[in-house]
Design a protein around this motif. Sequence first.
Motif, PDB file in Angstrom:
ATOM      1  N   GLN A 117      39.988  43.945   1.939  1.00  0.00           N
ATOM      2  CA  GLN A 117      39.275  43.593   3.158  1.00  0.00           C
ATOM      3  C   GLN A 117      38.200  44.647   3.430  1.00  0.00           C
ATOM      4  OE1 GLN A 117      39.865  40.713   4.943  1.00  0.00           O
ATOM      5  NE2 GLN A 117      41.227  40.239   3.211  1.00  0.00           N
ATOM      6  N   TYR A 118      36.970  44.189   3.694  1.00  0.00           N
ATOM      7  CA  TYR A 118      35.875  45.134   3.917  1.00  0.00           C
ATOM      8  C   TYR A 118      34.784  44.484   4.758  1.00  0.00           C
ATOM      9  CZ  TYR A 118      33.665  42.437   0.171  1.00  0.00           C
ATOM     10  OH  TYR A 118      33.146  41.423  -0.590  1.00  0.00           O
ATOM     11  N   GLU A 119      33.891  45.338   5.278  1.00  0.00           N
ATOM     12  CA  GLU A 119      32.712  44.881   6.012  1.00  0.00           C
ATOM     13  C   GLU A 119      31.480  45.531   5.390  1.00  0.00           C
ATOM     14  OE1 GLU A 119      33.260  46.002  10.037  1.00  0.00           O
ATOM     15  OE2 GLU A 119      34.822  44.497  10.442  1.00  0.00           O
ATOM     16  N   THR A 120      30.379  44.797   5.334  1.00  0.00           N
ATOM     17  CA  THR A 120      29.136  45.345   4.784  1.00  0.00           C
ATOM     18  C   THR A 120      28.198  45.735   5.917  1.00  0.00           C
ATOM     19  OG1 THR A 120      28.167  43.126   4.621  1.00  0.00           O
ATOM     20  CG2 THR A 120      29.304  43.986   2.669  1.00  0.00           C
TER      21      THR A 120
ATOM     22  N   ASP B 183      26.182  50.487   3.102  1.00  0.00           N
ATOM     23  CA  ASP B 183      27.540  51.003   3.206  1.00  0.00           C
ATOM     24  C   ASP B 183      28.524  49.846   3.295  1.00  0.00           C
ATOM     25  OD1 ASP B 183      26.746  53.630   3.119  1.00  0.00           O
ATOM     26  OD2 ASP B 183      26.602  53.835   5.283  1.00  0.00           O
ATOM     27  N   ILE B 184      29.586  49.935   2.508  1.00  0.00           N
ATOM     28  CA  ILE B 184      30.662  48.943   2.528  1.00  0.00           C
ATOM     29  C   ILE B 184      31.915  49.652   3.018  1.00  0.00           C
ATOM     30  CG2 ILE B 184      32.060  47.385   1.138  1.00  0.00           C
ATOM     31  CD1 ILE B 184      29.667  47.139  -0.769  1.00  0.00           C
ATOM     32  N   LYS B 185      32.426  49.251   4.181  1.00  0.00           N
ATOM     33  CA  LYS B 185      33.543  49.940   4.814  1.00  0.00           C
ATOM     34  C   LYS B 185      34.811  49.105   4.671  1.00  0.00           C
ATOM     35  CE  LYS B 185      34.998  52.098   9.166  1.00  0.00           C
ATOM     36  NZ  LYS B 185      35.297  53.383   8.493  1.00  0.00           N
ATOM     37  N   PHE B 186      35.864  49.719   4.112  1.00  0.00           N
ATOM     38  CA  PHE B 186      37.153  49.032   3.967  1.00  0.00           C
ATOM     39  C   PHE B 186      37.904  49.027   5.297  1.00  0.00           C
ATOM     40  CE2 PHE B 186      36.284  50.571  -0.365  1.00  0.00           C
ATOM     41  CZ  PHE B 186      36.368  49.369  -1.048  1.00  0.00           C
ATOM     42  N   THR B 187      38.675  47.969   5.514  1.00  0.00           N
ATOM     43  CA  THR B 187      39.465  47.866   6.748  1.00  0.00           C
ATOM     44  C   THR B 187      40.467  48.999   6.843  1.00  0.00           C
ATOM     45  OG1 THR B 187      39.229  45.462   6.664  1.00  0.00           O
ATOM     46  CG2 THR B 187      40.934  46.344   8.113  1.00  0.00           C
ATOM     47  N   GLN B 188      41.026  49.404   5.706  1.00  0.00           N
ATOM     48  CA  GLN B 188      41.911  50.561   5.637  1.00  0.00           C
ATOM     49  C   GLN B 188      41.656  51.284   4.325  1.00  0.00           C
ATOM     50  OE1 GLN B 188      45.841  48.934   5.953  1.00  0.00           O
ATOM     51  NE2 GLN B 188      45.858  48.119   3.885  1.00  0.00           N
ATOM     52  N   PRO B 189      41.952  52.610   4.260  1.00  0.00           N
ATOM     53  CA  PRO B 189      41.671  53.371   3.038  1.00  0.00           C
ATOM     54  C   PRO B 189      42.337  52.761   1.812  1.00  0.00           C
ATOM     55  CG  PRO B 189      42.199  54.846   4.845  1.00  0.00           C
ATOM     56  CD  PRO B 189      42.499  53.459   5.331  1.00  0.00           C
TER      57      PRO B 189
ATOM     58  N   GLU C 220      37.386  55.318   2.087  1.00  0.00           N
ATOM     59  CA  GLU C 220      37.118  54.555   3.304  1.00  0.00           C
ATOM     60  C   GLU C 220      35.832  53.751   3.210  1.00  0.00           C
ATOM     61  OE1 GLU C 220      37.176  57.258   6.573  1.00  0.00           O
ATOM     62  OE2 GLU C 220      39.119  58.115   6.032  1.00  0.00           O
ATOM     63  N   THR C 221      34.824  54.296   2.519  1.00  0.00           N
ATOM     64  CA  THR C 221      33.507  53.666   2.469  1.00  0.00           C
ATOM     65  C   THR C 221      32.908  53.822   1.079  1.00  0.00           C
ATOM     66  OG1 THR C 221      33.128  54.210   4.802  1.00  0.00           O
ATOM     67  CG2 THR C 221      31.192  53.629   3.506  1.00  0.00           C
ATOM     68  N   LEU C 222      32.188  52.822   0.632  1.00  0.00           N
ATOM     69  CA  LEU C 222      31.387  52.913  -0.582  1.00  0.00           C
ATOM     70  C   LEU C 222      29.916  52.885  -0.180  1.00  0.00           C
ATOM     71  CD1 LEU C 222      33.233  50.370  -2.929  1.00  0.00           C
ATOM     72  CD2 LEU C 222      33.499  52.849  -2.839  1.00  0.00           C
TER      73      LEU C 222
ATOM     74  N   ALA D 269      18.332  40.912   2.210  1.00  0.00           N
ATOM     75  CA  ALA D 269      19.224  39.905   1.638  1.00  0.00           C
ATOM     76  C   ALA D 269      19.374  40.110   0.136  1.00  0.00           C
ATOM     77  CB  ALA D 269      18.685  38.510   1.938  1.00  0.00           C
ATOM     78  N   ARG D 270      18.276  40.467  -0.527  1.00  0.00           N
ATOM     79  CA  ARG D 270      18.316  40.670  -1.988  1.00  0.00           C
ATOM     80  C   ARG D 270      19.150  41.907  -2.336  1.00  0.00           C
ATOM     81  NH1 ARG D 270      19.008  38.604  -6.542  1.00  0.00           N
ATOM     82  NH2 ARG D 270      17.786  39.416  -8.294  1.00  0.00           N
ATOM     83  N   ILE D 271      19.013  42.979  -1.552  1.00  0.00           N
ATOM     84  CA  ILE D 271      19.809  44.193  -1.787  1.00  0.00           C
ATOM     85  C   ILE D 271      21.301  43.878  -1.684  1.00  0.00           C
ATOM     86  CG2 ILE D 271      20.442  46.414  -0.740  1.00  0.00           C
ATOM     87  CD1 ILE D 271      17.389  46.687  -0.071  1.00  0.00           C
ATOM     88  N   LYS D 272      21.674  43.133  -0.663  1.00  0.00           N
ATOM     89  CA  LYS D 272      23.081  42.782  -0.482  1.00  0.00           C
ATOM     90  C   LYS D 272      23.571  41.892  -1.616  1.00  0.00           C
ATOM     91  CE  LYS D 272      26.260  41.007   3.031  1.00  0.00           C
ATOM     92  NZ  LYS D 272      26.374  40.518   4.433  1.00  0.00           N
ATOM     93  N   GLU D 273      22.736  40.935  -2.037  1.00  0.00           N
ATOM     94  CA  GLU D 273      23.103  40.037  -3.127  1.00  0.00           C
ATOM     95  C   GLU D 273      23.306  40.806  -4.427  1.00  0.00           C
ATOM     96  OE1 GLU D 273      21.133  36.270  -5.606  1.00  0.00           O
ATOM     97  OE2 GLU D 273      20.132  37.095  -3.833  1.00  0.00           O
TER      98      GLU D 273
END
Length: 429
Positions: free
Chosen positions: A329-332, A351-357, A387-389, A309-313
């Motif tokens: 728009q993205y998902e973690t 990894d943070i993935k975008f819904t589209q590039p 696409e991803t960070l 949780a701390r890493i994500k924060e």
Amino acid sequence: MMTVRWLLLCAALAVVLVACGGGSSSGGPSGVVNGKITIPHSSIAALDKFAFTTKLDVAAADGNYSLTFDGRFQKPDRIQGTLHLDGKFIQDFAWLNRPLDATEIVNIGTYAWWRKPGGAWQPGIPKGYEQEDPLVSFRQYATPWFYLNAFLFNTLSLPVNGGAEQINAVQAVPVRLDKQGIIDALGQGGDVKMYPDETHEPVATPKVPTSIIENARQVLPANFTVDVWFAQKELYPSRIVFEYDITKDDPKTLTFGFKPPFHLRLQMDITDPHADKSVEPPLPIVEPTPSPTTPPGATIPVLSEQDKARIKEIALADPYLKPMLADRQYETGEPYVWHSSNLQLLGGGMDIKFTQPVDIEADWPTFARDDSSYELITFHVRAERVETLHVNVLLAEDRVARIDPMGKSMKVSNYTPPPGFTPAPPSGE
């Protein structure tokens, strides 16, 4: 990004080359018999010192690249020579703080030195730039062992492809293997060390692992060829050529991010098999401080739910990352552990993935790593079709240590080094 893409090309081709030789568990006299030539392992292992030239040519829809390296090799791991690049290579690497064309290089094991024409020798690779420096790639694709790895077998029995030819001042017998020929040869025998220890005989495994054979079957393009000219007298490879082309986009084939149509040709010529000049370090070798050793009984650290949780924060509040995510728009992904070589917990990756590039222009943090710190440095980068960070977080310091953009078709159109990092002058100055 051209540099990252090229490193991927080098790493993948190193695997391919291992899949390009073949062997027979039985020995036999040298020479051509029934359309085949027998190459004993000793004829390659006997190459103690030699002069060579390697050449790499890539032609793709998004650019043509050429590289030539003229040098000397001393087994097991000493190389000295001069690197020549075409204008496209120079353009892509122009931001580096070093000239590239006509750079002289010495490589001994894990040590490297370079100098511009007429200049003083410089040691190693600047801290923090290891993944972007062509000297790293040089060790992969310009050195003789990269080509000779294809022949790390006990004894080779290969089909002859015509009469002897004059190659590099010697009469040489041509051999050609297509994809099926490579697969067939792989099933013949086992591999060995090219340069065994002084006191030990080469040891061959009974068979080439089936995983390597299957990898060749799936990954090698249908028109992949290996051409070798073996010196008729001493049976060393006077010339080796790996070549293939790809006409359409296929994620299984070896285009390494280039746009098809794509053509690759790798060639090595042994121009003097008996060059007797040794390769010596141009500067004294300074041994690095040993890395911390792993404590007895240590185990890989595990992130607690609180750590995750701390890493994500920390990541989502980072001043570098927030503008990259704004209005997108993205998902973690689930945070995962990041630890040192001696299994000490550093933090985590996410990894943070975008819904589209997406296209992002920003200051990208990374770290110049040594054994005791993760000093932060930044590059200004415009990355297209991200696409991803990938984010690294240092828990002890409550900060992001690195953000890496990634994408199958990602392109970097602008790459500005940090302050104080002076780009190389244009070619010819």
